[in-house]
Write a protein that holds these residues in place. Structure first.
Motif, PDB file in Angstrom:
ATOM      1  N   ASP A 108      -2.342  -3.796   6.473  1.00 19.22           N
ATOM      2  CA  ASP A 108      -3.188  -4.482   5.483  1.00 19.22           C
ATOM      3  C   ASP A 108      -3.473  -5.933   6.093  1.00 19.22           C
ATOM      4  OD1 ASP A 108      -0.855  -5.330   4.919  1.00 19.22           O
ATOM      5  OD2 ASP A 108      -1.083  -5.152   2.728  1.00 19.22           O
ATOM      6  N   GLU A 109      -3.225  -6.236   7.567  1.00 16.44           N
ATOM      7  CA  GLU A 109      -3.329  -7.670   7.992  1.00 16.44           C
ATOM      8  C   GLU A 109      -4.140  -7.476   9.294  1.00 16.44           C
ATOM      9  OE1 GLU A 109      -0.019 -10.351   7.354  1.00 16.44           O
ATOM     10  OE2 GLU A 109       0.950  -8.210   6.978  1.00 16.44           O
ATOM     11  N   PRO A 110      -4.813  -8.392   9.921  1.00 17.84           N
ATOM     12  CA  PRO A 110      -5.280  -7.976  11.348  1.00 17.84           C
ATOM     13  C   PRO A 110      -4.222  -7.796  12.319  1.00 17.84           C
ATOM     14  CG  PRO A 110      -6.349 -10.070  10.498  1.00 17.84           C
ATOM     15  CD  PRO A 110      -5.332  -9.506   9.347  1.00 17.84           C
ATOM     16  N   PHE A 111      -3.142  -8.567  12.464  1.00 16.28           N
ATOM     17  CA  PHE A 111      -1.936  -8.138  13.295  1.00 16.28           C
ATOM     18  C   PHE A 111      -0.945  -8.997  12.953  1.00 16.28           C
ATOM     19  CE2 PHE A 111      -0.686  -7.726  17.963  1.00 16.28           C
ATOM     20  CZ  PHE A 111       0.319  -6.709  17.520  1.00 16.28           C
ATOM     21  N   ILE A 127     -12.790   8.329   2.313  1.00 13.47           N
ATOM     22  CA  ILE A 127     -12.134   7.367   1.905  1.00 13.47           C
ATOM     23  C   ILE A 127     -12.368   5.970   2.796  1.00 13.47           C
ATOM     24  CG2 ILE A 127      -9.871   6.470   1.618  1.00 13.47           C
ATOM     25  CD1 ILE A 127      -8.504   9.066   1.368  1.00 13.47           C
ATOM     26  N   ASP A 128     -13.068   5.098   2.228  1.00 12.64           N
ATOM     27  CA  ASP A 128     -13.507   4.141   2.983  1.00 12.64           C
ATOM     28  C   ASP A 128     -12.177   3.259   3.633  1.00 12.64           C
ATOM     29  OD1 ASP A 128     -16.026   4.077   2.203  1.00 12.64           O
ATOM     30  OD2 ASP A 128     -15.749   2.985   0.309  1.00 12.64           O
ATOM     31  N   HIS A 129     -12.654   2.792   4.936  1.00 11.83           N
ATOM     32  CA  HIS A 129     -11.656   1.869   5.557  1.00 11.83           C
ATOM     33  C   HIS A 129     -12.436   0.772   6.175  1.00 11.83           C
ATOM     34  CE1 HIS A 129     -13.095   2.974   9.395  1.00 11.83           C
ATOM     35  NE2 HIS A 129     -13.126   4.302   9.281  1.00 11.83           N
ATOM     36  N   GLN A 130     -11.548  -0.393   6.603  1.00  7.30           N
ATOM     37  CA  GLN A 130     -12.238  -1.431   7.123  1.00  7.30           C
ATOM     38  C   GLN A 130     -11.662  -1.802   8.450  1.00  7.30           C
ATOM     39  OE1 GLN A 130     -10.586  -1.983   3.674  1.00  7.30           O
ATOM     40  NE2 GLN A 130     -12.718  -1.103   3.150  1.00  7.30           N
ATOM     41  N   ARG A 131     -11.123  -0.773   9.220  1.00  4.23           N
ATOM     42  CA  ARG A 131     -10.906  -0.960  10.626  1.00  4.23           C
ATOM     43  C   ARG A 131     -12.220  -0.879  11.639  1.00  4.23           C
ATOM     44  NH1 ARG A 131      -9.190   4.142   9.662  1.00  4.23           N
ATOM     45  NH2 ARG A 131     -10.181   5.911  10.767  1.00  4.23           N
ATOM     46  N   GLN A 189       0.536  14.103  -2.334  1.00  6.29           N
ATOM     47  CA  GLN A 189      -0.191  12.890  -3.219  1.00  6.29           C
ATOM     48  C   GLN A 189       0.024  11.841  -2.141  1.00  6.29           C
ATOM     49  OE1 GLN A 189       0.216  13.420  -7.211  1.00  6.29           O
ATOM     50  NE2 GLN A 189      -0.326  15.286  -6.037  1.00  6.29           N
ATOM     51  N   ARG A 190      -0.828  10.782  -2.708  1.00  9.91           N
ATOM     52  CA  ARG A 190      -1.107   9.546  -1.750  1.00  9.91           C
ATOM     53  C   ARG A 190      -0.929   8.381  -2.536  1.00  9.91           C
ATOM     54  NH1 ARG A 190      -6.113   7.193  -1.355  1.00  9.91           N
ATOM     55  NH2 ARG A 190      -7.773   8.276  -2.514  1.00  9.91           N
ATOM     56  N   PRO A 191      -0.653   7.237  -2.095  1.00  8.89           N
ATOM     57  CA  PRO A 191      -0.709   5.938  -2.858  1.00  8.89           C
ATOM     58  C   PRO A 191      -1.844   5.640  -3.356  1.00  8.89           C
ATOM     59  CG  PRO A 191       0.606   5.859  -0.568  1.00  8.89           C
ATOM     60  CD  PRO A 191      -0.242   7.100  -0.917  1.00  8.89           C
ATOM     61  N   GLN A 192      -1.976   4.966  -4.522  1.00  7.60           N
ATOM     62  CA  GLN A 192      -3.287   4.480  -5.374  1.00  7.60           C
ATOM     63  C   GLN A 192      -4.050   3.696  -4.075  1.00  7.60           C
ATOM     64  OE1 GLN A 192      -2.506   2.645  -8.895  1.00  7.60           O
ATOM     65  NE2 GLN A 192      -2.046   4.649 -10.027  1.00  7.60           N
ATOM     66  N   MET A 193      -3.299   2.665  -3.576  1.00 12.62           N
ATOM     67  CA  MET A 193      -4.260   1.830  -2.458  1.00 12.62           C
ATOM     68  C   MET A 193      -4.150   2.311  -0.894  1.00 12.62           C
ATOM     69  SD  MET A 193      -2.867  -2.239  -1.488  1.00 12.62           S
ATOM     70  CE  MET A 193      -2.955  -2.716  -3.077  1.00 12.62           C
ATOM     71  N   THR A 194      -5.211   2.293  -0.512  1.00 18.54           N
ATOM     72  CA  THR A 194      -5.402   2.602   0.728  1.00 18.54           C
ATOM     73  C   THR A 194      -5.693   0.995   1.686  1.00 18.54           C
ATOM     74  OG1 THR A 194      -6.581   4.714   0.475  1.00 18.54           O
ATOM     75  CG2 THR A 194      -6.954   3.595   2.489  1.00 18.54           C
ATOM     76  N   TYR A 245       0.840  -1.015  -0.042  1.00 19.32           N
ATOM     77  CA  TYR A 245      -0.021  -0.076  -0.020  1.00 19.32           C
ATOM     78  C   TYR A 245       0.935   1.387   0.159  1.00 19.32           C
ATOM     79  CZ  TYR A 245       0.948  -0.922   4.904  1.00 19.32           C
ATOM     80  OH  TYR A 245       1.756  -1.264   5.937  1.00 19.32           O
ATOM     81  N   VAL A 246       2.277   1.263  -0.019  1.00 21.56           N
ATOM     82  CA  VAL A 246       3.000   2.542  -0.196  1.00 21.56           C
ATOM     83  C   VAL A 246       3.472   2.471  -1.577  1.00 21.56           C
ATOM     84  CG1 VAL A 246       3.727   2.024   2.099  1.00 21.56           C
ATOM     85  CG2 VAL A 246       5.219   1.079   0.314  1.00 21.56           C
ATOM     86  N   ASN A 247       3.956   3.685  -1.946  1.00 23.24           N
ATOM     87  CA  ASN A 247       4.757   3.955  -3.415  1.00 23.24           C
ATOM     88  C   ASN A 247       6.074   3.873  -2.819  1.00 23.24           C
ATOM     89  OD1 ASN A 247       5.768   4.906  -5.712  1.00 23.24           O
ATOM     90  ND2 ASN A 247       5.044   6.940  -5.597  1.00 23.24           N
TER      91      ASN A 247
END
Length: 609
Positions: free
Chosen positions: A109-112, A317-321, A590-595, A59-61
């Motif tokens: 991008d992982e639970p822990f 911006i949607d998140h899943q946390r 600027q931000r990465p394409q993937m959040t 999720y980074v550039n």
């Protein structure tokens, strides 16, 4: 809403990997375990996503340019400390994030899961009865001194004896720490099935033992301390602003856990005492990025030529946390709130539907779980494994835990809040209250029910005052006290309040931090996060079971059981949540394409060249 990255000391955070050396036989034999193989990373359950030698997080550039300045605002009454680990004082924004490296670094991008930062590798057996961290030889503090096992040992001992009480709770199951060699440190654990310990030890910031050798850990004040992270403290004006300067020769800049991150040459925080002033300062270009927490502002304030032209960008911006629990928090240490029927009754006076319609432009969803926006949230009636867990406590729990789906009171319909107030009065009468001379009074003690709501955000008065007015219809006298942020922090630390509005953030992998929120050992621990004064043997045991969950499926069921018991304890009047990050920023950012699932993280952004 508070992300894991910004919530102080919360996970998911950090670290592991490295060089083989023989374990001291006495330590290995104590646990009857053979030597463990070094590994580059570790997941709480299952296997980590990223392989050994990975180049960067997805999720980074990785090619993000370095340079520029990020200007930020903090709405608070200043700061008086550069020590974020001590309970005294108010630490400057950003200190913990930018100044100190940890043994491991978590992925978003992982639970822990955590991967090696200061630690090149880690070793832990199948039963996770100990952990060894093998430190990177190139790891350095900003003065060029190597980071050694003695620094790790010093950090653990200092944080758990002189630091914030949080650390004593978080690392309570550690029996001993041993600096085996300069690059090898070992933690042995008490008899426990706490599988999280290796991971949360990886979150520990590593402090320089040589720097603190002749200094008072709690008395450093505004003397910039020595760190090891991607930034060092540059210019600052006490209580008003602080600048972090990127370390050009930062030792970890090419590691996979750091590639593409921490791209700004400078990060500046300016302090504002009023959020309205801060918003106008943002629109004038005095700072670059803003997370908007006000629905009204989001709906009405982000308009004009700069927005129309695209100079300022707004995004939800949607998140899943997990969004955790935000609500009116009862201090059950107070006699007036010791009866759960009283707490339940007062929840009927909060008209969320009215507030969402008239104050929030319909943007929010009512919260009905401490682990909202995740699979960890309880729902419906308990069944299957969750029911099996709860059955062990049936005679200690309210019958409603098994027979009623928890739902905060709603006011839809023609009668609005009036029907709810009738139900509230029924509960209050069952708790021994009656209306006398227009005041709700306890029939035995003759004491009127009255309390204070403590606030530090003036913008929240518009939410509190309608709640106060509805309570007045029940004969309950409520006062609203607005104090500055420093006084608020101090009073909350000392549990000197009747009711507060508070956010209790959660991670996707709950564990040891649950002690800090709900365990009876922290009822009177100054500075703990047991704001409500929860004191329940059942909750204590459920917290223990959550910490000791052997796999993900079992963790989910145990957390749902804990969630359900907390909800039926009526410790809070739940507010609302939003599964989006509402952000506004000037377009040179600027931000990465993937959040990632955990949402927006500015440490992955950069300035457009």
């Amino acid at each position: 809403m508070t992300s894991k990255r910004t919530a102080s000391y919360l996970k998911p955070i950090l670290p592991f990997l490295a060089s083989l050396a023989l374990m001291p036989p006495v330590l290995a034999d104590d646990h009857n375990t053979g030597p463990a193989e070094p590994r580059h990373g570790m997941a709480m359950h299952g296997e980590p996503k990223y392989p050994e030698g990975f180049s960067h997080f997805d999720y980074v550039n990785a090619d993000a340019p370095k340079g520029g300045t990020l200007k930020m605002a903090v709405v608070a009454n200043g700061f008086d400390s550069f020590n974020p680990f001590d309970i005294r004082g108010v630490a400057a924004a950003g200190i913990n994030t930018y100044l100190y490296d940890t043994l491991m670094e978590s992925s978003d991008d992982e639970p822990f899961s955590a991967y090696g930062l200061i630690a090149e590798s880690m070793e832990t057996p199948e039963d996770r009865s100990y952990v060894v961290f093998n430190l990177r030889e190139q790891a350095r503090f900003h003065d060029g001194e190597p980071i050694t096992a003695e620094d790790v040992k010093f950090s653990f001992e200092t944080l758990t004896t002189k630091g914030h009480p949080f650390f004593r709770n978080y690392y309570a199951d550690v029996a001993s720490v041993t600096a085996v060699t300069p690059q090898r440190v070992r933690f042995d654990f008490k008899p426990t099935t706490n599988r999280e310990l290796p991971l949360i030890l990886g979150q520990m910031p590593v402090l320089p033992a040589h720097y603190w050798a002749d200094r008072d850990f709690g008395g450093n004040g505004l003397t910039p301390p020595l760190g090891s992270g991607p930034y060092r403290i540059g210019d600052f004006e006490a209580g008003r602003s602080i600048v972090y300067q990127r370390v050009e020769d930062y030792w970890a800049k090419d590691l996979g856990v750091r590639k593409g991150r921490f791209n700004f040459d400078q990060i500046r925080y300016d302090y504002y005492t009023d959020d309205t002033v801060a918003l106008e300062a943002f629109k004038a270009g005095n700072f670059d990025f803003r997370v908007e927490t006000s629905a009204k502002n989001w709906a009405t304030a982000y308009a004009g030529p700069k927005f129309d032209s695209g100079k300022i960008v707004t995004e939800a911006i949607d998140h899943q946390r997990p969004t955790g629990m935000q609500g009116f928090v009862f201090n059950t240490r107070r006699d007036k709130f010791s009866d759960p029927r009283v707490r339940q009754a007062l929840a009927y006076a909060f008209d969320f539907e009215w507030a969402n319609r008239n104050l929030f432009y319909g943007q929010y969803t009512r919260t009905d779980s401490y682990f909202e926006n995740s699979e960890l949230a309880s729902s419906g009636l308990p069944e299957g494994r969750e029911l099996e867990l709860l059955e062990a406590y049936r005679d200690q729990l309210p019958p409603e835990v098994f027979s009623e789906t928890y739902q905060p009171p709603v006011t839809d319909g023609q009668q609005g809040v009036r029907q709810n107030l009738r139900r509230a009065l029924e509960l209050l009468r069952s708790a021994g209250y009656a209306i006398k001379d227009g005041k709700l009074t306890h029939t035995e003690t003759g004491t009127p029910l009255a309390f204070e709501i403590l606030l530090f955000q003036k913008s929240f008065e518009r939410v509190v005052l309608p709640f106060k007015n509805n309570l007045a219809k029940l004969g309950i006298e409520v006062s609203v006290r607005l104090v500055d942020s420093n006084q608020y922090v101090q009073r909350v630390r000392e549990f000197d309040f009747d009711m507060i509005t508070q956010v209790m953030p959660q991670s996707d992998s709950p564990g040891n931090e649950q002690r800090e929120y709900w365990h009876s050992a922290n009822v009177d621990a100054i500075g703990s996060r047991n704001y409500m004064g929860v004191n329940s043997p059942v909750i204590d045991d459920l917290v223990r079971q959550v910490i000791q969950a052997p796999d993900r499926d079992e963790l989910v069921q145990r957390v749902r059981a804990l969630d359900r018991v907390l909800l039926h304890g009526h410790y809070v009047v739940p507010h609302w949540h939003l599964a989006k990050d509402r952000v506004a920023y000037w377009r040179h950012l600027q931000r990465p394409q993937m959040t990632p699932k955990n949402g927006v993280d500015l440490d992955n952004w950069w300035v457009k060249p």
